[in-house]
Design a protein around this motif. Structure first.
Motif, PDB file in Angstrom:
ATOM      1  N   HIS A 132       0.822  -1.203   0.000  1.00 40.94           N
ATOM      2  CA  HIS A 132       0.000   0.000   0.000  1.00 40.94           C
ATOM      3  C   HIS A 132       0.861   1.261   0.000  1.00 40.94           C
ATOM      4  O   HIS A 132       0.346   2.354   0.208  1.00 40.94           O
ATOM      5  CB  HIS A 132      -0.927  -0.005   1.225  1.00 40.94           C
ATOM      6  N   VAL A 133       2.165   1.128  -0.227  1.00 41.96           N
ATOM      7  CA  VAL A 133       3.040   2.296  -0.190  1.00 41.96           C
ATOM      8  C   VAL A 133       3.572   2.641  -1.575  1.00 41.96           C
ATOM      9  O   VAL A 133       3.760   1.777  -2.432  1.00 41.96           O
ATOM     10  CB  VAL A 133       4.217   2.125   0.800  1.00 41.96           C
ATOM     11  N   ALA A 134       3.817   3.921  -1.764  1.00 40.32           N
ATOM     12  CA  ALA A 134       4.424   4.477  -2.976  1.00 40.32           C
ATOM     13  C   ALA A 134       5.681   5.233  -2.529  1.00 40.32           C
ATOM     14  O   ALA A 134       5.906   5.412  -1.329  1.00 40.32           O
ATOM     15  CB  ALA A 134       3.429   5.418  -3.657  1.00 40.32           C
ATOM     16  N   PRO A 135       6.505   5.684  -3.484  1.00 42.43           N
ATOM     17  CA  PRO A 135       7.758   6.352  -3.103  1.00 42.43           C
ATOM     18  C   PRO A 135       7.614   7.524  -2.138  1.00 42.43           C
ATOM     19  O   PRO A 135       8.511   7.797  -1.360  1.00 42.43           O
ATOM     20  CB  PRO A 135       8.328   6.810  -4.446  1.00 42.43           C
ATOM     21  N   GLU A 136       6.485   8.179  -2.139  1.00 43.85           N
ATOM     22  CA  GLU A 136       6.312   9.329  -1.249  1.00 43.85           C
ATOM     23  C   GLU A 136       5.791   8.953   0.138  1.00 43.85           C
ATOM     24  O   GLU A 136       5.631   9.814   1.003  1.00 43.85           O
ATOM     25  CB  GLU A 136       5.362  10.364  -1.898  1.00 43.85           C
ATOM     26  N   ASP A 137       5.541   7.683   0.383  1.00 38.97           N
ATOM     27  CA  ASP A 137       4.965   7.228   1.646  1.00 38.97           C
ATOM     28  C   ASP A 137       6.015   6.714   2.632  1.00 38.97           C
ATOM     29  O   ASP A 137       7.053   6.184   2.226  1.00 38.97           O
ATOM     30  CB  ASP A 137       3.965   6.086   1.405  1.00 38.97           C
ATOM     31  N   ALA A 138       5.696   6.833   3.915  1.00 39.10           N
ATOM     32  CA  ALA A 138       6.510   6.196   4.946  1.00 39.10           C
ATOM     33  C   ALA A 138       6.455   4.688   4.707  1.00 39.10           C
ATOM     34  O   ALA A 138       5.427   4.153   4.299  1.00 39.10           O
ATOM     35  CB  ALA A 138       5.975   6.530   6.335  1.00 39.10           C
ATOM     36  N   GLY A 139       7.568   4.009   4.928  1.00 42.19           N
ATOM     37  CA  GLY A 139       7.640   2.564   4.710  1.00 42.19           C
ATOM     38  C   GLY A 139       8.289   2.191   3.390  1.00 42.19           C
ATOM     39  O   GLY A 139       8.691   1.056   3.204  1.00 42.19           O
TER      40      GLY A 139
END
Length: 167
Positions: A132-139
């Protein structure tokens, strides 16, 4: 403490020990491959890990039906630093995705990043991993970028690209 491949297999094949369900949810930190053009993701990401990498990156196995935790780990799966899983999930990317190759200037790049993924197992059968993450997300934690034209590499090894601990 991380799982051995034998222990992982026994858990997913055995199912839940508290209810009759064989369906388990696996949470892991694993590698994802992203095609880049001008520093932006273009096209569909693909998984860049093997089965043993999934086992090594697993930090939670729980019953999909009753939610009982069958396994949990808090140490970073890459460097074994205490509390590394929580830091990896909470921190933002510290290795910016470049817009172009530093050697030849090409905008066609490929990146590898550690991301949290969820895999649902039922007996020996696994569903496709999801994140559920993309480059701009934490994780999301990029750690390697390769130029598709000249094959130049940039890679982050220390501190740990997942949890910022010392690998």
């Amino acid at each position: 403490m991380s799982l051995s491949e034998e222990a992982f297999s026994a858990l997913v094949e055995g199912g839940c020990d508290a209810c009759p369900s064989k369906k388990l949810t696996i949470e892991a930190l694993v590698a994802q491959k992203l095609p880049l053009l001008g520093g932006e993701v273009y096209g569909a990401p693909s998984w860049g890990y093997k089965g043993e990498d999934l086992v090594r990156g697993t930090f939670l196995i729980a019953c999909a039906a009753c939610k009982k935790e069958l396994f949990s780990a808090t140490a970073c799966p890459r460097c074994q630093a205490d509390g590394g899983v929580a830091r990896a999930l909470d921190q933002e990317n510290a290795f910016p995705l470049p817009a172009s190759c530093g050697r030849c200037g090409s905008e066609r790049l490929s990146a590898l990043a550690f991301v949290p993924a969820t895999v649902v197992y039922e007996g020996k059968r696994a569903n496709k991993a999801r994140t559920h993450v993309a480059p701009e997300d934490a994780g999301f934690h990029a750690y390697r970028v390769e130029c598709l034209d000249c094959r130049a590499l940039e890679e982050r090894r220390n501190p740990c690209p997942l949890c910022a601990g010392q690998a």
